[in-house]
Scaffold this motif. Structure first.
Motif, PDB file in Angstrom:
ATOM      1  N   GLY A  16      -0.692   2.765  -3.624  1.00 29.85           N
ATOM      2  CA  GLY A  16       0.368   1.789  -3.770  1.00 29.85           C
ATOM      3  C   GLY A  16       0.203   0.943  -5.016  1.00 29.85           C
ATOM      4  N   LEU A  17       0.691  -0.289  -4.925  1.00 30.14           N
ATOM      5  CA  LEU A  17       0.626  -1.230  -6.047  1.00 30.14           C
ATOM      6  C   LEU A  17      -0.519  -2.217  -5.880  1.00 30.14           C
ATOM      7  CD1 LEU A  17       4.437  -2.077  -6.341  1.00 30.14           C
ATOM      8  CD2 LEU A  17       3.100  -0.743  -7.985  1.00 30.14           C
ATOM      9  N   ARG A  18      -1.058  -2.688  -7.009  1.00 29.71           N
ATOM     10  CA  ARG A  18      -2.038  -3.771  -6.970  1.00 29.71           C
ATOM     11  C   ARG A  18      -1.318  -5.100  -6.780  1.00 29.71           C
ATOM     12  NH1 ARG A  18      -3.996  -0.598 -11.460  1.00 29.71           N
ATOM     13  NH2 ARG A  18      -6.009   0.381 -10.961  1.00 29.71           N
ATOM     14  N   ARG A  19      -2.064  -6.097  -6.309  1.00 29.55           N
ATOM     15  CA  ARG A  19      -1.457  -7.423  -6.099  1.00 29.55           C
ATOM     16  C   ARG A  19      -0.881  -7.983  -7.395  1.00 29.55           C
ATOM     17  NH1 ARG A  19      -6.079 -10.405  -2.371  1.00 29.55           N
ATOM     18  NH2 ARG A  19      -5.313  -9.691  -0.337  1.00 29.55           N
ATOM     19  N   GLU A  20      -1.630  -7.841  -8.487  1.00 32.40           N
ATOM     20  CA  GLU A  20      -1.152  -8.396  -9.753  1.00 32.40           C
ATOM     21  C   GLU A  20       0.089  -7.659 -10.247  1.00 32.40           C
ATOM     22  OE1 GLU A  20      -4.883  -5.860 -10.684  1.00 32.40           O
ATOM     23  OE2 GLU A  20      -4.173  -7.264  -9.138  1.00 32.40           O
ATOM     24  N   GLU A  21       0.202  -6.382  -9.921  1.00 28.75           N
ATOM     25  CA  GLU A  21       1.396  -5.628 -10.308  1.00 28.75           C
ATOM     26  C   GLU A  21       2.619  -6.109  -9.549  1.00 28.75           C
ATOM     27  OE1 GLU A  21      -0.913  -1.439 -11.473  1.00 28.75           O
ATOM     28  OE2 GLU A  21      -0.081  -1.740  -9.467  1.00 28.75           O
ATOM     29  N   VAL A  22       2.458  -6.348  -8.251  1.00 29.51           N
ATOM     30  CA  VAL A  22       3.581  -6.877  -7.461  1.00 29.51           C
ATOM     31  C   VAL A  22       3.992  -8.248  -7.987  1.00 29.51           C
ATOM     32  CG1 VAL A  22       4.318  -7.644  -5.171  1.00 29.51           C
ATOM     33  CG2 VAL A  22       2.931  -5.576  -5.408  1.00 29.51           C
ATOM     34  N   ALA A  53       0.819  -1.216   0.000  1.00 32.47           N
ATOM     35  CA  ALA A  53       0.000   0.000   0.000  1.00 32.47           C
ATOM     36  C   ALA A  53       0.849   1.260   0.000  1.00 32.47           C
ATOM     37  CB  ALA A  53      -0.933   0.001   1.214  1.00 32.47           C
ATOM     38  N   LEU A  54       2.116   1.150   0.460  1.00 31.39           N
ATOM     39  CA  LEU A  54       2.992   2.315   0.519  1.00 31.39           C
ATOM     40  C   LEU A  54       3.912   2.435  -0.695  1.00 31.39           C
ATOM     41  CD1 LEU A  54       4.077   2.099   4.279  1.00 31.39           C
ATOM     42  CD2 LEU A  54       2.461   3.726   3.270  1.00 31.39           C
ATOM     43  N   ALA A  55       3.940   1.406  -1.541  1.00 29.56           N
ATOM     44  CA  ALA A  55       4.846   1.413  -2.691  1.00 29.56           C
ATOM     45  C   ALA A  55       4.423   2.473  -3.713  1.00 29.56           C
ATOM     46  CB  ALA A  55       4.868   0.032  -3.341  1.00 29.56           C
ATOM     47  N   ASP A  56       5.399   3.035  -4.386  1.00 27.44           N
ATOM     48  CA  ASP A  56       5.157   4.080  -5.386  1.00 27.44           C
ATOM     49  C   ASP A  56       5.073   3.448  -6.778  1.00 27.44           C
ATOM     50  OD1 ASP A  56       5.027   6.304  -6.963  1.00 27.44           O
ATOM     51  OD2 ASP A  56       7.065   7.007  -6.536  1.00 27.44           O
ATOM     52  N   PRO A  57       3.903   3.437  -7.398  1.00 25.31           N
ATOM     53  CA  PRO A  57       3.793   2.823  -8.732  1.00 25.31           C
ATOM     54  C   PRO A  57       4.736   3.453  -9.749  1.00 25.31           C
ATOM     55  CG  PRO A  57       1.625   3.255  -7.805  1.00 25.31           C
ATOM     56  CD  PRO A  57       2.614   3.931  -6.914  1.00 25.31           C
ATOM     57  N   ALA A  58       4.911   4.771  -9.686  1.00 24.76           N
ATOM     58  CA  ALA A  58       5.768   5.453 -10.654  1.00 24.76           C
ATOM     59  C   ALA A  58       7.205   4.958 -10.580  1.00 24.76           C
ATOM     60  CB  ALA A  58       5.714   6.958 -10.417  1.00 24.76           C
ATOM     61  N   ALA A  59       7.657   4.586  -9.389  1.00 24.99           N
ATOM     62  CA  ALA A  59       9.021   4.085  -9.236  1.00 24.99           C
ATOM     63  C   ALA A  59       9.216   2.756  -9.962  1.00 24.99           C
ATOM     64  CB  ALA A  59       9.362   3.928  -7.755  1.00 24.99           C
ATOM     65  N   SER A  60       8.123   2.047 -10.215  1.00 24.91           N
ATOM     66  CA  SER A  60       8.180   0.777 -10.948  1.00 24.91           C
ATOM     67  C   SER A  60       7.811   0.946 -12.420  1.00 24.91           C
ATOM     68  CB  SER A  60       7.239  -0.251 -10.300  1.00 24.91           C
ATOM     69  OG  SER A  60       7.627  -0.519  -8.974  1.00 24.91           O
ATOM     70  N   GLY A  61       7.684   2.191 -12.863  1.00 28.12           N
ATOM     71  CA  GLY A  61       7.364   2.445 -14.261  1.00 28.12           C
ATOM     72  C   GLY A  61       5.906   2.311 -14.604  1.00 28.12           C
ATOM     73  N   ILE A  62       5.028   2.358 -13.609  1.00 27.22           N
ATOM     74  CA  ILE A  62       3.588   2.214 -13.847  1.00 27.22           C
ATOM     75  C   ILE A  62       2.951   3.601 -13.906  1.00 27.22           C
ATOM     76  CG2 ILE A  62       1.419   1.325 -12.898  1.00 27.22           C
ATOM     77  CD1 ILE A  62       3.063  -0.908 -11.598  1.00 27.22           C
ATOM     78  N   ALA A  63       2.301   3.880 -15.003  1.00 28.03           N
ATOM     79  CA  ALA A  63       1.652   5.179 -15.163  1.00 28.03           C
ATOM     80  C   ALA A  63       0.449   5.279 -14.224  1.00 28.03           C
ATOM     81  CB  ALA A  63       1.209   5.373 -16.610  1.00 28.03           C
ATOM     82  N   VAL A  64       0.288   6.428 -13.598  1.00 27.70           N
ATOM     83  CA  VAL A  64      -0.805   6.649 -12.652  1.00 27.70           C
ATOM     84  C   VAL A  64      -1.644   7.822 -13.137  1.00 27.70           C
ATOM     85  CG1 VAL A  64      -1.401   7.223 -10.274  1.00 27.70           C
ATOM     86  CG2 VAL A  64       0.594   5.785 -10.741  1.00 27.70           C
ATOM     87  N   ASP A  65      -2.955   7.642 -13.191  1.00 28.39           N
ATOM     88  CA  ASP A  65      -3.840   8.747 -13.563  1.00 28.39           C
ATOM     89  C   ASP A  65      -4.961   8.869 -12.545  1.00 28.39           C
ATOM     90  OD1 ASP A  65      -5.769   6.780 -14.163  1.00 28.39           O
ATOM     91  OD2 ASP A  65      -5.100   6.664 -16.255  1.00 28.39           O
ATOM     92  N   SER A  66      -5.864   9.776 -12.786  1.00 27.77           N
ATOM     93  CA  SER A  66      -6.924  10.081 -11.821  1.00 27.77           C
ATOM     94  C   SER A  66      -7.910   8.931 -11.649  1.00 27.77           C
ATOM     95  CB  SER A  66      -7.676  11.346 -12.247  1.00 27.77           C
ATOM     96  OG  SER A  66      -8.243  11.162 -13.539  1.00 27.77           O
ATOM     97  N   ARG A  67      -7.916   7.987 -12.571  1.00 30.04           N
ATOM     98  CA  ARG A  67      -8.866   6.872 -12.470  1.00 30.04           C
ATOM     99  C   ARG A  67      -8.383   5.776 -11.535  1.00 30.04           C
ATOM    100  NH1 ARG A  67      -9.298   5.538 -18.729  1.00 30.04           N
ATOM    101  NH2 ARG A  67      -7.059   5.971 -18.442  1.00 30.04           N
ATOM    102  N   ARG A  68      -7.116   5.824 -11.144  1.00 30.69           N
ATOM    103  CA  ARG A  68      -6.573   4.791 -10.262  1.00 30.69           C
ATOM    104  C   ARG A  68      -7.107   5.011  -8.839  1.00 30.69           C
ATOM    105  NH1 ARG A  68      -1.979   1.413 -10.785  1.00 30.69           N
ATOM    106  NH2 ARG A  68      -1.202   0.643  -8.781  1.00 30.69           N
ATOM    107  N   ARG A  69      -7.739   4.012  -8.276  1.00 29.04           N
ATOM    108  CA  ARG A  69      -8.412   4.160  -6.995  1.00 29.04           C
ATOM    109  C   ARG A  69      -7.677   3.482  -5.844  1.00 29.04           C
ATOM    110  NH1 ARG A  69     -14.892   3.333  -8.431  1.00 29.04           N
ATOM    111  NH2 ARG A  69     -15.031   5.065  -9.947  1.00 29.04           N
TER     112      ARG A  69
END
Length: 288
Positions: free
Chosen positions: A32-38, A13-29
């Motif tokens: 942190g990261l999703r389970r499938e992303e981890v 929940a504290l991980a930064d998606p951008a640090a992993s190259g995951i684009a984040v926009d206003s629709r992301r609810r």
């Protein structure tokens, strides 16, 4: 008290998606990261990672733990803590007894120019020298620094950098919970702090861990004023979890002068106070 599943959930929940190259926009609810992303980033199946977070998969390999640590941006201390949680079912570490050896008490008395104390993994002060008693303004057996910082509002002013101290305390207790998962008294302390302090509850939910072996410590003493000290933690070699803490002042500093003044003010301590520290069982909470 603490387990791998809960730790993974908190750190994800504290991980930064951008640090992993995951684009984040206003629709992301989700934060942190999703389970499938981890799972994707660490190279394991989604099903396996879900089972890890649900506590249904046990004893993940060191390679999996290394991959998860990389994805969750864990530092060395946090990686070691995660590995310890993963091995809990296989390895149990004995809880500390809280009884310092008489030889250690004699060593404390040899330290005369700096506050020095013995502290167990639950942050109970087991004993201290004369200057440490003067610093805290009270007999030391029975003092738990976690309670002192979080629950004793009247004492909060002693800690000039109170918020930083709370981070250290919670990070330390997280590490202790991982090392001593069967320690009922440690679990009771954590529950007491969570019930009594909203800040403790918020920090505990982050699952941060800290292994502080040295660093700056600042006090605002009611008699001698501001004390900017350097703390060194010396872990005892007996695997008890007990540490010796020494708080020193830089040569020629205002803090050095203040410690000398504090020592002179405490020079008339009674022998009864000295005897209290020599007997670690004395005090309502000593050895908890």
């Amino acid at each position: 008290m603490d387990d791998l599943a809960g730790y993974l959930q908190a750190r994800r929940a504290l991980a930064d998606p951008a640090a992993s190259g995951i684009a984040v926009d206003s629709r992301r609810r989700v934060s942190g990261l999703r389970r499938e992303e981890v799972a994707h980033l660490s190279g394991v199946s989604v099903d396996y990672y879900v089972r890890l977070e649900q506590g249904r998969a046990t004893q993940p390999s060191e390679q999996v733990l290394d991959a998860l640590a990389r994805v969750l941006a864990l530092d060395e201390t946090e990686r070691e803590h995660m590995g310890r949680l993963a091995r809990q079912r296989r390895r149990r570490v004995n809880a500390p007894s809280g009884r310092p050896r008489p030889e250690l008490l004699r060593v404390l008395d040899l330290v005369v120019d700096a506050p020095a104390l013995l502290m167990d993994c639950r942050l109970n002060v087991l004993a201290g020298n004369r200057l440490a008693r003067s610093l805290f303004g009270r007999p030391l057996p029975g003092l738990n620094t976690a309670r002192h910082i979080f629950l004793e509002e009247a004492e909060r002013g002693l800690y000039a950098e109170w918020e930083s101290c709370t981070l250290d305390v919670v990070g330390h207790l997280r590490l202790a919970a991982g090392k001593h998962p069967e320690d009922a008294r440690l679990a009771a302390l954590i529950g007491e702090l969570a019930m009594g302090s909203e800040r403790f509850r918020r920090l505990w939910a982050r699952a941060d861990v800290r292994a502080r072996t040295h660093g700056r410590k600042v006090y605002q003493h009611p008699l001698v004023g501001r004390l900017e000290l350097h703390q060194e933690n010396f872990a005892l070699p007996d695997a008890s979890g007990t540490e010796m803490l020494v708080l020193s002042a830089a040569p020629g500093s205002a803090a050095e002068d203040a410690l000398r003044l504090l020592a002179s003010l405490g020079a008339d301590d009674t022998d009864d106070t000295d005897d209290a520290d020599a007997r670690p069982g004395v005090g309502s909470r000593a050895g908890e």
